[in-house]
Design an enzyme around this catalytic site. Structure first.
Site, PDB file in Angstrom:
ATOM      1  N   PRO A 138       0.821  -1.211   0.000  1.00 15.46           N
ATOM      2  CA  PRO A 138       0.000   0.000   0.000  1.00 15.46           C
ATOM      3  C   PRO A 138       0.852   1.257   0.000  1.00 15.46           C
ATOM      4  O   PRO A 138       1.920   1.268   0.623  1.00 15.46           O
ATOM      5  CB  PRO A 138      -0.794  -0.108   1.303  1.00 15.46           C
ATOM      6  CG  PRO A 138      -0.050  -1.070   2.160  1.00 15.46           C
ATOM      7  CD  PRO A 138       0.717  -1.963   1.247  1.00 15.46           C
ATOM      8  N   VAL A 139       0.423   2.296  -0.698  1.00 13.17           N
ATOM      9  CA  VAL A 139       1.187   3.552  -0.692  1.00 13.17           C
ATOM     10  C   VAL A 139       0.779   4.418   0.502  1.00 13.17           C
ATOM     11  O   VAL A 139      -0.337   4.340   0.989  1.00 13.17           O
ATOM     12  CB  VAL A 139       1.009   4.400  -1.978  1.00 13.17           C
ATOM     13  CG1 VAL A 139       1.755   3.806  -3.123  1.00 13.17           C
ATOM     14  CG2 VAL A 139      -0.451   4.597  -2.311  1.00 13.17           C
ATOM     15  N   GLY A 140       1.709   5.224   0.956  1.00 15.37           N
ATOM     16  CA  GLY A 140       1.395   6.179   2.019  1.00 15.37           C
ATOM     17  C   GLY A 140       1.312   5.549   3.395  1.00 15.37           C
ATOM     18  O   GLY A 140       0.863   6.180   4.345  1.00 15.37           O
ATOM     19  N   GLY A 184       3.968   4.399   5.080  1.00 16.28           N
ATOM     20  CA  GLY A 184       5.245   4.518   5.784  1.00 16.28           C
ATOM     21  C   GLY A 184       6.189   3.378   5.447  1.00 16.28           C
ATOM     22  O   GLY A 184       7.147   3.118   6.161  1.00 16.28           O
ATOM     23  N   LEU A 185       5.929   2.692   4.327  1.00 16.86           N
ATOM     24  CA  LEU A 185       6.807   1.586   3.944  1.00 16.86           C
ATOM     25  C   LEU A 185       7.808   2.020   2.870  1.00 16.86           C
ATOM     26  O   LEU A 185       8.420   1.185   2.211  1.00 16.86           O
ATOM     27  CB  LEU A 185       5.974   0.394   3.439  1.00 16.86           C
ATOM     28  CG  LEU A 185       5.021  -0.222   4.466  1.00 16.86           C
ATOM     29  CD1 LEU A 185       4.146  -1.301   3.841  1.00 16.86           C
ATOM     30  CD2 LEU A 185       5.801  -0.818   5.642  1.00 16.86           C
ATOM     31  N   GLY A 186       7.954   3.314   2.700  1.00 11.92           N
ATOM     32  CA  GLY A 186       8.973   3.812   1.765  1.00 11.92           C
ATOM     33  C   GLY A 186       8.574   3.678   0.309  1.00 11.92           C
ATOM     34  O   GLY A 186       9.433   3.576  -0.572  1.00 11.92           O
ATOM     35  N   ALA A 240      10.024   6.450  -2.184  1.00  6.74           N
ATOM     36  CA  ALA A 240      11.430   6.251  -2.564  1.00  6.74           C
ATOM     37  C   ALA A 240      11.555   5.089  -3.550  1.00  6.74           C
ATOM     38  O   ALA A 240      12.296   5.175  -4.538  1.00  6.74           O
ATOM     39  CB  ALA A 240      12.269   5.976  -1.316  1.00  6.74           C
ATOM     40  N   ALA A 241      10.783   4.019  -3.320  1.00  7.05           N
ATOM     41  CA  ALA A 241      10.859   2.853  -4.214  1.00  7.05           C
ATOM     42  C   ALA A 241      10.308   3.200  -5.597  1.00  7.05           C
ATOM     43  O   ALA A 241      10.830   2.727  -6.619  1.00  7.05           O
ATOM     44  CB  ALA A 241      10.107   1.672  -3.608  1.00  7.05           C
ATOM     45  N   ASP A 267      15.475   6.479   3.040  1.00  7.62           N
ATOM     46  CA  ASP A 267      14.606   5.616   2.230  1.00  7.62           C
ATOM     47  C   ASP A 267      15.211   5.303   0.863  1.00  7.62           C
ATOM     48  O   ASP A 267      15.154   4.169   0.396  1.00  7.62           O
ATOM     49  CB  ASP A 267      13.238   6.295   2.027  1.00  7.62           C
ATOM     50  CG  ASP A 267      12.392   6.258   3.287  1.00  7.62           C
ATOM     51  OD1 ASP A 267      12.944   5.927   4.356  1.00  7.62           O
ATOM     52  OD2 ASP A 267      11.189   6.569   3.212  1.00  7.62           O
TER      53      ASP A 267
HETATM   54  O1  PMV Z   1       7.562   8.582   5.289  1.00  7.65           O
HETATM   55  P1  PMV Z   1       8.179   7.480   6.020  1.00  7.65           P
HETATM   56  O2  PMV Z   1       7.204   6.807   6.888  1.00  7.65           O
HETATM   57  O3  PMV Z   1       8.976   6.569   5.178  1.00  7.65           O
HETATM   58  O4  PMV Z   1       9.233   8.083   7.085  1.00  7.65           O
HETATM   59  C1  PMV Z   1      10.090   9.116   6.825  1.00  7.65           C
HETATM   60  C2  PMV Z   1      11.205   9.091   7.808  1.00  7.65           C
HETATM   61  C3  PMV Z   1      11.613  10.437   8.361  1.00  7.65           C
HETATM   62  O5  PMV Z   1      12.798  10.213   9.103  1.00  7.65           O
HETATM   63  C4  PMV Z   1      10.553  10.980   9.278  1.00  7.65           C
HETATM   64  C5  PMV Z   1      11.877  11.466   7.270  1.00  7.65           C
HETATM   65  C6  PMV Z   1      13.113  11.199   6.434  1.00  7.65           C
HETATM   66  O6  PMV Z   1      13.213  11.810   5.350  1.00  7.65           O
HETATM   67  O7  PMV Z   1      14.002  10.431   6.849  1.00  7.65           O
END
Ligand code: PMV
Length: 334
Positions: free
Chosen positions: A109-111, A113-115, A118-119, A160
């Site tokens: 799932p997006v959003g 917090g699993l990165g 970035a992926a 990430d």
């Molecule tokens: O958005 P997430 O859940 O992958 O977390 C980001 C991690 C932080 O340290 C809060 C921000 C960062 O850019 O490292």
């Protein structure tokens, strides 16, 4: 020509937020990936399709006779911005400007917090470079991916984009204008359970909240971030020696400091407490906070902890850790 590249999602074990201010973080790739397919075009049009970007959940509430449906669908739109920026920055870097069709598929799932952002950025960079005849090194892709994240979301650490490019388990730190990416050696598999509760705030907002508090109370928040940095170093040793008891304690400490930073929520705290009470050695929120994921370290009583987390109403995910970083999966020449 058609190239498929993929990059893994991630879980932050320790050090989120503090990593933005030059402290180290420990992060691991998971075996759920984003796939980017790039197909060359003869014109200079960039066409993006992301039909398969899934969202974590739907919340239904009843207000009197009215049914209110909330979803995290809004999370998909920003993901598209990462694709566009990734192509722009890679074009500039390689000095090529050719049209491309990009199609994105996601196993997670997006959003949440699993990165995923970035992926998405990193798999797009690899696929776009390859379809134009360039094979980039993982570190090069990580640096370009970080540029994309900074351009789209303002502030971002290189965490990430580093883990999704290099894979495995990493300690990441941005120090003296350079990114340190050090592989961590882990003896045994880490028995982690991931729980997800709906997200109330975006990463960008949570990062801004910490920045604001740090500006207002630098001597207090500065010390909290510094303490998180110390926990990360201790956790690195505990990981190497497979000391799960200590690792659990350090997770609890890290969570308490994230709560002190102001990035936890009542739902996340409840989930953390429920997991601990059901037998987890330790539990903490992972990622930016404001909802999203919790990780629980559960070497025993796994069924019980999982059940307790489900009863609380969270989605539970199981995943293998330490997956491979960005890779080219398929090249098709038509
Ligand atoms: O958005 P997430 O859940 O992958 O977390 C980001 C991690 C932080 O340290 C809060 C921000 C960062 O850019 O490292």
């Amino acid at each position: 020509m058609r190239v498929t590249a993929s990059a893994p999602g991630k879980i932050t074990l320790f050090g989120e937020h503090a990593v933005v201010y030059g402290y180290p973080a420990l992060v691991v790739a998971i075996n759920k990936r984003i796939y980017a397919m790039a197909e060359s075009r003869s014109d200079d049009v960039v066409k993006i399709s992301a039909k398969d970007l899934r969202v974590p959940g739907i919340v239904v509430s009843y207000v009197g006779n009215e049914v209110v449906l909330e979803t995290d669908y809004g999370a998909v739109l920003p993901a598209i911005a990462y694709i566009n920026k990734a192509i722009e920055i890679t074009s500039e870097y390689l000095g090529v400007k050719r049209g491309v069709n990009i199609e994105i598929k996601s196993e997670m799932p997006v959003g949440a917090g699993l990165g995923t952002s970035a992926a998405v950025a990193v798999s797009t960079i690899a696929a776009y470079a390859a379809v134009n005849g360039y094979e980039l090194k993982p570190e090069e892709i990580a640096d370009l991916g970080w540029k994309v994240e900074k351009a789209v979301q303002g502030i971002a650490s290189p965490m990430d984009t580093s883990i999704t490019s290099l894979g495995g388990f990493l300690k990441v730190r941005y120090k003296d204008n350079a990114v340190e990416r050090t592989p961590i050696s882990i003896g045994k598999n880490l028995p982690l359970i991931i729980g997800y509760v709906e997200r109330e705030a975006k990463t960008r907002d949570m990062v801004a909240l910490v920045r604001d508090r740090l500006n207002r109370y630098p001597d207090i928040y500065g010390r909290i971030l510094e303490m998180i940095g110390i926990i990360v170093e201790k956790a690195n040793q505990a990981l190497t020696s497979n000391d799960f008891k200590q690792l659990g304690e350090l997770m609890n400490l890290n969570h308490a400091l994230l709560e002190a930073l102001g990035v936890s929520t009542r739902k996340l705290n409840e989930l953390v407490y429920i997991a601990r009470e059901a037998g987890a050695y330790g539990a903490k929120l992972t990622g930016a906070g404001g909802g999203g994921c919790v990780i629980a370290l559960v070497p025993e009583k796994q069924d019980l902890v999982e059940l307790a987390m489900r009863i609380h109403g969270s989605m539970v995910m199981k995943t293998e850790l330490g997956d491979e970083g960005v890779r080219i999966d398929k090249v098709e020449i038509s």
